[in-house]
Design an enzyme around this catalytic site. Structure first.
Site: not given
Length: 361
Positions: A68, A182, A214-215, A237, A325
């Protein structure tokens, strides 16, 4: 910083690109630049996911390799009268990793640097000092003196905000530190799988996909899979690296450098047994290091691809990454390269008979 080779240059460009959910143009253009030389055709879906088509056997099964494009970030929601910016998180954030961090606001007039601020502890009562600051009480300081000045600089509600972080090759040159692993590492893997298939006979049509959003709910993978209608889907991922202080093996098994992670289960999907067994057998046959993990929380694009259309056997293969994150994460270059090798070799074996066998496993 260490001299960047061709691969590191690509990884730097991918991670430097700014692209929160719904704002993926910049990373999409970088991915497009690198994957186009290896594709027979380029497409997009209606949400903006990038789809690179590499034809092996014309009527062979359709294999989707998806990373992504988006990264977690923020969006400006308000400008107060003193020029401070209120914001909304876009994607999952933990308040304790945000405060006092430098950010970049992408405006119609260019980029502006800011810092996430809150009340200083000196003026807080003792009880409040012990508690994390709520995200709703944070703001971004760009040095503006008023709402009008911030607007003159181009700031407007809806503007994208991303972490400010420099791509860095660490002293151990196998370890790479950057924002947005990510999931720009998944995009890089999709690029390199198509690159590896140049001049190779593969009994299928491969779709290297950079998905959007995606997130915020695996959204682009759903629309991209509806367009591609894959027979097999592999989501690439980041995974959790459980090799830092305070993390037990019960919480996260993954270790950087031990190979790509084969995800058995997560909150979005039970991995397809037939496809998983094939991937493991290829890894064992070729002595490609690999590891397993199961994540009760979170998910990957495979969570959408396996239920798109009539459904497709799907699996997530991830790279153990520290500090996802947050502003910056660390991963191991060997894991990335072994993931590319493993997926390439799996693709070569996915002929119609094998896919049909997997589907009804």
């Amino acid at each position: 910083m260490a001299k960047l080779d061709e691969t590191l240059t690509m990884l730097k460009e991918l991670t430097d690109a700014k692209g929160i959910p719904g704002n993926e143009r910049e990373p999409r253009e970088v991915m497009k630049k690198y994957i186009t030389p290896y594709a027979d055709k380029m497409e997009t879906d209606g949400l903006g996911s990038l789809i690179a088509v590499k034809k092996g056997e014309e009527n062979g099964p359709k294999i989707m390799i998806a990373g992504h494009l988006d990264e977690v970030g923020f969006m400006i929601t308000q400008i107060d009268e003193k020029g401070f910016l209120r914001f909304q998180t876009v994607g999952g954030w933990w308040s304790q990793v945000m405060l006092a961090q430098r950010v970049t606001i992408v405006t119609s007039k260019g980029e502006i640097t800011g810092i996430i601020g809150s009340k200083p502890p000196h003026i807080l009562p003792p009880e409040a000092r012990k508690k994390p600051v709520d995200i709703k009480d944070m703001f971004i300081d760009i040095g503006a003196s008023s709402r009008d000045e911030a607007r003159e600089w181009g700031v407007a509600p809806g503007d994208m905000v991303v972490p400010h972080f420099d791509f860095t090759v660490m002293n151990n040159e196998k370890l790479l530190l950057a924002k947005a692993w990510d999931n720009r590492i998944g995009c890089a893997i999709a690029i390199d799988v198509l690159k590896n298939l140049q001049g190779e006979n593969h009994p299928n049509v491969v779709y290297g996909v950079g998905t959007v959003q995606e997130e915020v709910g695996l959204r682009g993978a759903k629309t991209a899979a509806n367009k591609v209608q894959p027979d097999i889907s592999i989501a690439v991922d980041v995974g959790i690296a459980g090799d830092t202080p305070g993390v037990s093996e019960k919480e996260a098994q993954g270790k950087m450098g031990d190979g790509p992670q084969i995800i058995l289960y997560d909150a979005s999907m039970v991995s397809h047994k037939g496809l998983r067994d094939l991937v493991v057998s290829v890894a064992e046959e070729l002595n490609i290091p690999h590891q397993f993990d199961a994540l009760p929380g979170g998910g990957t694009d495979a969570g959408s691809t396996h239920v798109a259309g009539e459904g497709a056997p799907s699996l997530a293969i991830t790279i153990a990454t520290r500090y996802i994150h947050t502003h910056g994460g660390i991963l191991h270059r060997d894991d990335y390269e072994n993931a590319v090798k493993l997926i390439t070799e799996v693709v070569k074996r996915l002929d119609r008979k094998t896919v049909d066998t997997i589907t009804y496993e």
